[in-house]
Design an enzyme around this catalytic site. Sequence first.
Site, PDB file in Angstrom:
ATOM      1  CG  ASP A  67      -0.389  -0.674   2.430  1.00 28.46           C
ATOM      2  OD1 ASP A  67       0.841  -0.569   2.640  1.00 28.46           O
ATOM      3  OD2 ASP A  67      -1.148  -1.310   3.177  1.00 28.46           O
ATOM      4  CG  ASN A 134      -8.948  -2.045  11.829  1.00 28.86           C
ATOM      5  OD1 ASN A 134      -8.068  -2.724  11.319  1.00 28.86           O
ATOM      6  ND2 ASN A 134      -9.408  -0.934  11.275  1.00 28.86           N
ATOM      7  CG  HIS A 136      -5.948  -2.780   8.627  1.00 28.79           C
ATOM      8  ND1 HIS A 136      -6.090  -1.461   8.989  1.00 28.79           N
ATOM      9  CD2 HIS A 136      -4.615  -3.029   8.772  1.00 28.79           C
ATOM     10  CE1 HIS A 136      -4.915  -0.951   9.318  1.00 28.79           C
ATOM     11  NE2 HIS A 136      -4.006  -1.876   9.203  1.00 28.79           N
ATOM     12  CD  GLU A 141      -8.922   0.408   7.717  1.00 30.27           C
ATOM     13  OE1 GLU A 141      -8.751  -0.566   8.486  1.00 30.27           O
ATOM     14  OE2 GLU A 141      -8.399   1.518   7.925  1.00 30.27           O
TER      15      GLU A 141
HETATM   16  C1  F6R Z   1       1.376  -1.821   5.972  1.00 37.00           C
HETATM   17  C2  F6R Z   1       0.061  -2.450   6.022  1.00 37.00           C
HETATM   18  C3  F6R Z   1      -0.733  -2.492   7.275  1.00 37.00           C
HETATM   19  C4  F6R Z   1       0.103  -2.721   8.525  1.00 37.00           C
HETATM   20  C5  F6R Z   1      -0.767  -2.683   9.762  1.00 37.00           C
HETATM   21  C6  F6R Z   1       0.046  -2.818  11.026  1.00 37.00           C
HETATM   22  O1  F6R Z   1       1.932  -1.910   4.683  1.00 37.00           O
HETATM   23  O2  F6R Z   1      -0.389  -2.912   5.026  1.00 37.00           O
HETATM   24  O3  F6R Z   1      -1.708  -3.507   7.178  1.00 37.00           O
HETATM   25  O4  F6R Z   1       0.751  -3.958   8.424  1.00 37.00           O
HETATM   26  O5  F6R Z   1      -1.467  -1.478   9.810  1.00 37.00           O
HETATM   27  O6  F6R Z   1       0.855  -1.704  11.161  1.00 37.00           O
HETATM   28  P1  F6R Z   1       2.002  -1.642  12.261  1.00 37.00           P
HETATM   29  O7  F6R Z   1       3.043  -2.635  11.839  1.00 37.00           O
HETATM   30  O8  F6R Z   1       2.542  -0.233  12.163  1.00 37.00           O
HETATM   31  O9  F6R Z   1       1.383  -1.960  13.557  1.00 37.00           O
END
Ligand code: F6R
Length: 242
Positions: A67, A134, A136, A141
Site C-alpha cells: 500500500d 482492527n 485489517h 479495513e
Molecule cells: C502496511 C500495512 C498495514 C500494517 C498494519 C500494522 O503496509 O499494510 O496492514 O501492516 O497497519 O501496522 P504496524 O506494523 O505499524 O502496527
Amino acid sequence: MKVIIVENYDEASVEASKIMLAAIKANPSIHLGLATGTTPVGLYKEMVKDFKENGTSYKDVKSFNLDEYSGLPKTHDQSYYYFMIENLFKHLDINLDNVHIQESQGNIEENCKKYNELLETEGVDLQLLGIGSNGHIGFNEPGTSFDAVTREIALHDSTVADNARLFFDGDLDAVPKKALTQGIKNIMNAKEIVLLASGTNKAKAVKGMIEGEITTDLPASVLQNHPNVTVILDKEAASLLK
Ligand code: F6R
C-alpha cells in the site's frame, strides 16, 4: 495456518527473517510482497544485517508493496516508498527498477488498474503481512469484500489514529485519510504468506484471525482459507489465544 509463538518482538523478527532468507536463497529471482509500518522494521534490519554479513543478493529479486498513502510524492518522508528505501532497499543490492509500489499521484484509477495487471502478470511468491489492531491486512479495513483488488480506500479513524501515533509526529491532521491498497484477492493470490504481529494491541485481532469465524468484519480471518500461511507472534500478540 501454522502459528509460531516466540518471546518478544526481536525473536519474532529473527524468526520471520529465517523464512524470508531461506526463500530468497532457494529462489534468487523471487517475487516478494512487502509491508510497511512498525512491525517489519526489525525483520528488515535482520535482512540488512544478513546482506552485510553473508551477501545474500537481491539483484534479481522483485518486490511489490501492499500500500501507499494517496497523494504523497515518493520523496515525502512519510510515504511508504520513502519508508522502504530508508528501512530496506538502500541497504541492499536490489535494482530499484524491480521495486513496485502503487503510484499515488495523478490518475489514481488508472494507476490501480496498472498495479492489478502487474500483480496478475508477475505474481507474488512470498507475501509479508502485518495486521491492524482492527484486523485489517494491507489497508483492507473491516467490511471490505474478499473479492477486492487494488484500489483507493478511505482509512478508518482507528487506522488514522494508529498511524498518527507512530508517524507524522502524532499529528492527526497530517495523516492522509486515503490510501491505495492491494485488495484481499491480490493478497490471497500469493503462493505463501508470512504474517507478523507483536504487542497486546494486536491480541484481539490475532485471536479473531486464528480462532474466529471467517468474516469480512475481520479481514485477516480470510487467511484461514489460504493453503500456506505462517503467523509469527510474540507472547503479547498471542496472549488471548486458547
Ligand atoms: C502496511 C500495512 C498495514 C500494517 C498494519 C500494522 O503496509 O499494510 O496492514 O501492516 O497497519 O501496522 P504496524 O506494523 O505499524 O502496527
